[in-house]
Design a protein around this motif. Structure first.
Motif, short mmCIF file in Angstrom:
data_model
loop_
_atom_site.label_atom_id
_atom_site.label_comp_id
_atom_site.label_asym_id
_atom_site.label_seq_id
_atom_site.Cartn_x
_atom_site.Cartn_y
_atom_site.Cartn_z
N HIS A 37 0.71 -1.24 -0.02
CA HIS A 37 0.08 0.16 0.13
C HIS A 37 0.83 1.20 0.04
O HIS A 37 1.12 1.89 0.93
N PRO A 38 1.46 1.30 -1.22
CA PRO A 38 2.40 2.69 -1.08
C PRO A 38 2.00 3.94 -0.87
O PRO A 38 0.98 4.28 -1.57
N LEU A 39 2.43 4.79 0.05
CA LEU A 39 2.19 6.23 0.25
C LEU A 39 2.88 7.15 -0.64
O LEU A 39 4.06 6.56 -1.35
N LYS A 40 2.63 8.43 -0.76
CA LYS A 40 3.14 9.15 -1.67
C LYS A 40 4.67 9.43 -1.40
O LYS A 40 5.66 9.39 -2.33
N ASN A 41 4.92 9.30 0.03
CA ASN A 41 6.55 9.43 0.39
C ASN A 41 7.22 8.05 0.47
O ASN A 41 8.21 8.03 0.97
N HIS A 42 6.75 7.04 -0.05
CA HIS A 42 7.33 5.92 -0.03
C HIS A 42 8.12 5.71 -1.42
O HIS A 42 7.43 5.38 -2.66
N TYR A 43 9.31 5.49 -1.25
CA TYR A 43 10.33 5.18 -2.45
C TYR A 43 10.95 3.85 -2.40
O TYR A 43 11.24 3.35 -3.53
N LEU A 44 11.00 3.23 -1.13
CA LEU A 44 11.52 2.04 -1.06
C LEU A 44 10.81 1.09 -0.03
O LEU A 44 10.57 1.77 1.21
N ILE A 45 10.22 0.20 -0.46
CA ILE A 45 9.32 -0.68 0.61
C ILE A 45 10.13 -2.12 0.63
O ILE A 45 10.45 -2.74 -0.44
N HIS A 46 10.36 -2.56 1.89
CA HIS A 46 10.83 -3.81 2.14
C HIS A 46 9.52 -4.93 2.32
O HIS A 46 8.62 -4.40 3.17
N SER A 47 9.52 -5.88 1.49
CA SER A 47 8.61 -6.87 1.80
C SER A 47 9.23 -8.16 2.30
O SER A 47 10.09 -8.61 1.72
N ARG A 48 8.56 -8.90 3.16
CA ARG A 48 8.95 -10.25 3.61
C ARG A 48 8.65 -11.32 2.49
O ARG A 48 9.40 -12.38 2.53
N GLU A 49 7.81 -10.93 1.83
CA GLU A 49 7.16 -12.03 0.90
C GLU A 49 8.33 -12.11 -0.25
O GLU A 49 8.72 -11.19 -0.81
N LEU A 50 8.74 -13.25 -0.36
CA LEU A 50 10.01 -13.73 -1.60
C LEU A 50 11.03 -12.89 -1.25
O LEU A 50 11.84 -12.55 -2.15
N ASN A 51 11.32 -12.13 -0.06
CA ASN A 51 12.67 -11.39 0.37
C ASN A 51 12.64 -10.22 -0.72
O ASN A 51 13.65 -10.11 -1.51
N THR A 52 11.69 -9.83 -0.97
CA THR A 52 11.59 -8.42 -1.87
C THR A 52 11.65 -7.04 -1.46
O THR A 52 10.90 -6.93 -0.81
N ASP A 53 12.41 -6.24 -2.37
CA ASP A 53 12.21 -4.72 -2.15
C ASP A 53 11.85 -4.07 -3.31
O ASP A 53 12.29 -4.47 -4.36
#
Ligand code: PRT
Ligand code: ZN
Length: 298
Positions: A37-53
């Protein structure tokens, strides 16, 4: 490029931050369990799913990021991939798979006044575009000598403000061209969103990419498909094939207490379903159930 977080390899994916690809990309990823659920100021999102950024950027930056290994893969329009390739910058970016959204075409369009009727009439004219490499290639292959003026945005206004006699721009519904008094003269390229990646990824990242693309393709396959269940007389079974698209291999079950009838389970294209229902009723089908399919795997 892979960060090492908790000692594990991580996949770095470039997505368009905001624009015609962003919603479709996030929707597809969320159907693959990502919950982004990216917000306006989100440029880098770390996800636990499949070790993905996820790196949220302008689409134009994505091929270069992959080429230079800032990211491993990304989602862009095929139009941008071809432009990058033809502009000679692409050394290492390749299409991994097609993602069946953000369909559009790159077309040459001219003013409705009829001064330019054929491709040959473009000789000596000026064409405005954000895709100079694709346009140059097309003109060369068609032996046309025209001037190309590069614009990043509002290309459709070029003839109105007198800086070009034609445009080469992306078209989806055609509304923008119409609103600006333009008509399509030639389609140069049909495009959709594509998953692109670096030709040479390390094997641990490669296996995450394979898993991610497997999930993408399972979701894409299920799109517009419905699981249909209905009751029908055995004698009418042969008619179902013509009515239900994709009914080649239905599952047929006995209907307890009704020896002349059967239960049919089938996966069908949903696009025609409401039209199809009328025809199913005409051949006596009853108890019709239509269920959305989330994922389809071979
Ligand atoms: O800010 P950023 O650089 O990331 O975005 P952008 O403005 O460069 O790109 P964006 O979001 O407009 O488009 C991203 C990608 O979406 C494109 O490269 C295409 O692959 C795809 N796509 C699909 C489209 C369209 N449909 C589309 N209709 N891209 C642009 N358009 C524009 C077109 O340029 C024209 O202005 O929409 C207008 C035409 O639409 P219709 O429906 O009126 O024909
Ligand atoms: Zn862009």
């Amino acid at each position: 490029m892979i960060d090492k977080l908790a000692g594990e390899p991580r996949l770095r994916v470039a997505l368009q931050k905001s624009g015609k690809l962003s919603e479709g990309s996030i929707e597809l990823l969320n159907k693959c369990n990502f919950n982004l659920h990216p917000l306006k100021n989100h440029y880098l999102i770390h996800s636990r799913e499949l070790n993905t950024d996820f790196l949220m950027v302008r689409d134009d930056d994505i091929p270069g990021f992959i080429d230079s290994r800032v990211c491993d893969i990304g989602i862009i329009g095929e139009n941008l991939f071809v432009e990058y390739q033809l502009s000679g910058r692409n050394q290492n970016v390749e299409i991994i798979s097609r993602l069946k959204f953000a369909h559009c075409r790159l077309s040459i369009a001219v003013t409705v006044d009829g001064l330019i009727k054929t491709i040959a009439d473009l000789n000596g004219k000026t064409i405005a575009t954000s895709y100079p490499a694709i346009l140059k290639d097309y003109l060369y292959k068609n032996n046309i000598s025209a001037n190309i003026i590069v614009m990043h945005g509002s290309v459709e206004l070029a003839p109105k403000i007198g800086i070009a006699q034609a445009v080469c721009d992306l078209v989806s519904t055609g509304t923008t061209l119409k609103e600006n008094g333009l008509i399509e003269l030639a389609v140069l390229l049909e495009s959709e969103a594509v998953l692109v990646g670096h030709r040479e990824c390390t094997s641990d990242v490669q296996s995450i990419i394979r898993e991610l693309d497997f999930r993408f393709q399972s979701v894409i396959k299920a799109k517009n498909k419905k699981y249909i269940m209905l009751h029908i007389e055995k004698a009418k079974l042969g008619l179902l094939k013509d009515i239900l698209p994709g009914c080649e291999a239905p599952t047929i079950l006995e209907l307890h207490g009704y020896p002349d009838k059967v239960v049919v389970h089938v996966v069908s294209e949903d696009t025609l379903f409401w039209n199809t229902i009328t025809n199913l009723k005409k051949i006596g089908a009853s108890s019709i159930l239509s269920i959305a399919i989330e994922k389809m795997m071979d």
